[in-house]
Design a protein around this motif. Sequence first.
Motif, PDB file in Angstrom:
ATOM      1  N   THR A  95       0.833  -1.207   0.000  1.00 34.80           N
ATOM      2  CA  THR A  95       0.000   0.000   0.000  1.00 34.80           C
ATOM      3  C   THR A  95       0.869   1.258   0.000  1.00 34.80           C
ATOM      4  O   THR A  95       0.493   2.294  -0.546  1.00 34.80           O
ATOM      5  N   LEU A  96       2.070   1.152   0.585  1.00 35.50           N
ATOM      6  CA  LEU A  96       2.972   2.309   0.644  1.00 35.50           C
ATOM      7  C   LEU A  96       3.386   2.776  -0.756  1.00 35.50           C
ATOM      8  O   LEU A  96       3.828   3.904  -0.938  1.00 35.50           O
ATOM      9  N   SER A  97       3.235   1.911  -1.764  1.00 37.95           N
ATOM     10  CA  SER A  97       3.635   2.275  -3.126  1.00 37.95           C
ATOM     11  C   SER A  97       2.722   3.343  -3.728  1.00 37.95           C
ATOM     12  O   SER A  97       3.058   3.937  -4.757  1.00 37.95           O
ATOM     13  N   GLY A  98       1.560   3.567  -3.140  1.00 39.07           N
ATOM     14  CA  GLY A  98       0.603   4.528  -3.697  1.00 39.07           C
ATOM     15  C   GLY A  98      -0.113   3.977  -4.929  1.00 39.07           C
ATOM     16  O   GLY A  98      -0.808   4.708  -5.627  1.00 39.07           O
ATOM     17  N   ARG A  99       0.056   2.685  -5.205  1.00 44.19           N
ATOM     18  CA  ARG A  99      -0.531   2.083  -6.410  1.00 44.19           C
ATOM     19  C   ARG A  99      -1.759   1.233  -6.074  1.00 44.19           C
ATOM     20  O   ARG A  99      -2.375   0.651  -6.960  1.00 44.19           O
TER      21      ARG A  99
ATOM     22  N   SER B  31      -9.015   7.667  -4.811  1.00 41.66           N
ATOM     23  CA  SER B  31      -7.569   7.926  -4.737  1.00 41.66           C
ATOM     24  C   SER B  31      -6.843   7.640  -6.057  1.00 41.66           C
ATOM     25  O   SER B  31      -5.648   7.866  -6.168  1.00 41.66           O
TER      26      SER B  31
ATOM     27  N   ALA C 163       6.742   2.135  -6.676  1.00 41.18           N
ATOM     28  CA  ALA C 163       6.297   3.399  -7.274  1.00 41.18           C
ATOM     29  C   ALA C 163       6.187   3.263  -8.802  1.00 41.18           C
ATOM     30  O   ALA C 163       5.429   3.989  -9.449  1.00 41.18           O
TER      31      ALA C 163
ATOM     32  N   HIS D  52      -2.045   0.370 -11.567  1.00 37.01           N
ATOM     33  CA  HIS D  52      -2.812   0.558 -10.325  1.00 37.01           C
ATOM     34  C   HIS D  52      -3.678  -0.670 -10.048  1.00 37.01           C
ATOM     35  O   HIS D  52      -4.153  -1.325 -10.985  1.00 37.01           O
TER      36      HIS D  52
ATOM     37  N   HIS E  15      -5.490   0.884  -4.244  1.00 40.59           N
ATOM     38  CA  HIS E  15      -6.605   1.764  -3.872  1.00 40.59           C
ATOM     39  C   HIS E  15      -7.770   0.921  -3.383  1.00 40.59           C
ATOM     40  O   HIS E  15      -8.018  -0.158  -3.921  1.00 40.59           O
TER      41      HIS E  15
END
Length: 275
Positions: free
Chosen positions: A101-105, A112, A184, A204, A107
Motif C-alpha cells: 500500500t505504501l507504493s501509492g498504487r 484515490s 512506485a 494501479h 486503492h
Amino acid sequence: MDVLLVGDEPPGGLTAAARRIENLPWLPGPLSGRDFQSLLSLRLAEAGIEPFNDGIRDVRRDGACFVVTAGRFGEISCRALILACGTEPAACSLPGLAEATLSGRIHRDIRSLPESLAGERVIVVGGGEAAADSALGAQDRGGRVAMFVRKDRLTVRPGLAEELGRSAVEFGFGYEPRLVSASAGGLAMEMMSASGLRRVEGGHLLLCLGRRPRLDLYWKLGRGVRPGRIDTVIPGLFLAGDILRERDRYIEPAMDDGMLAGSEAGRHLMRRRIS
Ligand SMILES: Cc1cc2nc3c(=O)[nH]c(=O)nc-3n(C[C@H](O)[C@H](O)[C@H](O)COP(=O)(O)OP(=O)(O)OC[C@H]3O[C@@H](n4cnc5c(N)ncnc54)[C@H](O)[C@@H]3O)c2cc1C
C-alpha cells in the motif's frame, strides 16, 4: 437547534466515488457523484450550515452531554450526537498488501486513483456494483481496465452489467489474486484459476472487496450493544446511514435516516427542554 456538522471529507462522503447516480427519483436526471456533492453543499449553505472539515478522534459522555475530540478544533460539547460515519474497506487477506500500500498504487475505492490514467493498466479485483462502477470510472479516466472476479459471475444490476459488456473493460472469472510486487513504478500480480496461472502487470490495483460499517466511535459509547436502529441504548445518541447497514447501502435510505435522526435528536432536546 444549533447544528454543527463535522466530517473529514467534503459533505457526501463516499458518494464522490459514484460514477453516475441515477436511482434518486427527485433528481432531474443522472448526476456524477461529484456533482451530487456540489448539490449537497449548496443545500447546506441554503440552510445556513457550514461544514467543519476535521476528524473526530474520540467521544465520551459527560453527564447529559457528549464531548467529541476533533483533530484541529479540540473538544466540542453537545447535547445530542448523530454518528453518520459510513463504512470503511473490509479487511482484505491479500498477502503482502500492507507493505504494498505504501507504493501509492493500491486503492480501496476510485477516489484515490489519479484523475488522468492516460492508457495505464488498472486491475480491478471484485465483482459487485462498486467494482463494476469503478471499472467504468477508471476507463472514463483513460485507463485500460481488467476486472478479475473471484466468483463465476458479476453481482450487479442489469443496466450496469450491460454497460460493462459494451465497454472495453476486460473480464476474468473464477480468479484468486496474489500480489507479487508493488513499487512506485507499477505492480505485478498472479491470478490463479482452474485453468492455470496468469501473470498480470499494471499501473494501479483497485480492490473493491466490500466495506463494513465504521463503528469505532460508536463502540466508545455503545457498551457492546450492536447497533441496529437510528436511536440507540444511549439517550441522545443517534445513528444514520451506511453505519447502520450490512448490505443494501444507498444514498436514499442514508438520507432518510439522517432526516429521522435529526427529528429524533430534536425530540430528545425538547423532552429535556434544552437547545
Ligand atoms: C463506487 C460506488 C458507487 C455508488 N453509487 C451509488 C449510486 O449510484 N446510488 C446510491 O444510492 N448509492 C451509491 N453508492 C452508495 C453511497 O455512496 C452510500 O450509500 C452513501 O454514501 C452512504 O452515505 P453515509 O453518509 O451513510 O456514509 P458515507 O458516504 O460513507 O459518509 C460518511 C462520512 O463520515 C466520515 N467519517 C467517518 N468517521 C469519521 C470521523 N471519526 N471523523 C470525521 N469524519 C468521519 C467519512 O470519512 C465519510 O466522509 C455507491 C458507493 C460506491 C462505493
